[in-house]
Write an enzyme that holds these catalytic residues in place. Structure first.
Site, short mmCIF file in Angstrom:
data_model
loop_
_atom_site.label_atom_id
_atom_site.label_comp_id
_atom_site.label_asym_id
_atom_site.label_seq_id
_atom_site.Cartn_x
_atom_site.Cartn_y
_atom_site.Cartn_z
CG ASP A 130 -1.72 -1.26 1.39
OD1 ASP A 130 -2.32 -1.70 0.39
OD2 ASP A 130 -1.71 -1.82 2.49
CE LYS A 137 2.35 10.12 -8.71
NZ LYS A 137 2.40 11.35 -7.90
CG HIS A 159 -2.15 -2.05 -8.61
ND1 HIS A 159 -2.18 -3.41 -8.39
CD2 HIS A 159 -2.11 -1.89 -9.95
CE1 HIS A 159 -2.15 -4.05 -9.56
NE2 HIS A 159 -2.11 -3.14 -10.51
CB VAL A 189 -8.15 -6.23 -2.44
CG1 VAL A 189 -8.85 -7.58 -2.45
CG2 VAL A 189 -7.31 -6.07 -3.70
#
Length: 430
Positions: free
Chosen positions: A13, A18, A41, A300
């Site tokens: 995380d 990105k 993600h 998730v």
């Protein structure tokens, strides 16, 4: 020109999505090399949000080859669902843009059932699994009884593989009080899904090596984080695969010499989902503030993440085990407005100061953090695209992190938008 491995240097995380998307624009191949669909993600491209959990981040970019390597455990039903969802969002996906290793192991419904049954019955020490069958699938892989993608191509082979698998799983299920596997139902499910998966199946090791020889830029995308590594993480509160950078070679079939730059993704503070030791964890107003400002909920599972100050001891350790060349520091903007910041610079265990996290779980749980305080800043760092845009105290914070982890900052991310990135070192340049 260097091929780049991206790994999370904490407990996952960290904002890998990105950074991988930012790098994937210049890569020719984007390959996942471990994990399953348990690590989500989020990508933000032109204001549009994409949430992925199995497919490589490069899949949303036209003209790129996305690869799911042999180190990944593949839920074929989830794969088909994720492809369908992205297609509905206007993303084109075909065997020309997506390739799956023929020798990747399949996650079956029985794996998820086993995962959830074990976790629900293990009242003494829950691991914090997502219940998606990743661990049991890796167990079958190591136990040499797994069903692999290539097995879907031949019904006779598939039936033999299912029979071998049932010998093991039915015994386990009896012990857990679960009904035996329905052989015919499982075979029917596999026959039905096979035509939707097999067009993507290729000898990934061969294609990857051909791409390398042709001078193509390869980006290896890790999932989760190095502190969840099966060997070097906070065992047993870890994932079921190797997460560190060395797995990029093993999990795609390319030699370790193909790796040129290892980019460790590091959040400017620390988070963890689920159970396990977390020496720098905050259980006060500052921890709540970090969680709220950082929107710390799992992609998730939706589970709330535990939050704490930056732990330089752990990141220094993961930079060593992954051979990190430089880090991408993310979510610096979440720290805006804190009057005082803290960095964990060591641990105390039974009266002794440690400069690393011990391997034994009971010792990890007893480690107390030693903090160093730094001045915070009131100005905003959100959207900064150069060092000149950052407050002086923020620059000092970043520089202190570099000193403590003994690794330079290559990239600095100041918002979820891909262009809000300060580039210090280009990972793709030799």
């Amino acid at each position: 020109m260097a091929n780049v491995v991206v790994v999370g240097a904490q407990w996952g995380d960290e904002g890998k999505g990105k950074i991988v998307d930012w790098l994937s624009e210049r890569a020719d191949v984007i390959a996942r090399f471990q994990g399953g669909h348990n690590a989500g993600h989020t990508l933000v491209i032109d204001g549009k949000v994409y949430k992925l959990s199995l497919l490589p981040s490069g899949i949303v970019r036209p003209g790129k080859l996305s690869v799911i390597g042999n180190g990944v455990v593949l839920d074929p039903w989830h794969l088909v669902q994720e492809i369908a969802k992205l297609r509905a969002d206007g993303v084109e996906i075909s065997p020309e843009s997506l390739m799956i290793a023929e020798n990747a192991v399949l996650i079956l419904p029985l794996h998820g059932e086993l995962d959830r049954a074990r976790e629900s019955q293990n009242s003494v020490a829950k691991i914090g699994t997502t219940g998606r069958g990743i661990g049991p699938a890796y167990e079958d892989k190591v136990g040499r009884r797994a069903i692999r993608v290539a097995d879907l191509a031949d019904e006779a082979t598939l039936a033999l593989r299912v029979d071998r698998l049932m010998v093991h799983h039915d015994a386990l299920r009896r012990g857990l009080g679960i009904e035996p596997v329905d052989r015919e139902a499982l075979l029917a499910q596999l026959r039905e899904i096979a035509p939707q998966v097999l067009p993507y199946a290729k000898p990934v090791w061969k294609v990857m090596n051909e791409m390398r020889k042709a001078g193509k830029r390869i980006l290896f995308e890790g999932a989760q984080g190095a502190l969840l590594d099966i060997d070097f993480g906070t065992y047993p509160y870890v994932t079921s695969s190797n997460v560190i950078a060395g797995q990029a070679a093993t999990g795609t079939g390319i030699g370790p010499g193909a790796i040129g730059f290892v980019l460790g993704i590091v959040k400017a503070y620390t988070t963890r989902v689920g159970e396990g030791p977390f020496p720098a964890e905050l259980q006060d107003a500052d921890g709540e503030r970090l969680g709220e400002r950082g929107r710390e909920f799992g992609t998730v599972t939706g589970r709330k993440r535990r939050c704490g100050w930056f732990d330089a001891v752990l990141v220094r350790q993961t930079c060593a085990t992954s051979g990190v060349s430089g880090i991408a520091l993310t979510k610096l903007d979440v720290l805006d407005g804190f009057e005082t910041l803290k960095i964990c610079v060591g641990y105390e265990l039974d009266g002794e100061r440690l400069d690393h996290l011990p391997i034994a779980a009971d010792q990890q749980a007893r480690c107390t953090p030693i903090f160093e305080e730094l001045e915070g800043w009131s100005e905003s760092t959100a959207g900064a695209r150069s060092w000149a845009d950052l407050p002086g105290a923020a620059v000092k914070y970043v520089r202190r992190i570099e000193e403590l982890i003994q690794c330079p900052v290559a990239l600095l991310s100041t918002s979820p938008e891909r262009d809000d990135t300060i580039l210090v070192t280009d990972p793709f340049e030799d």
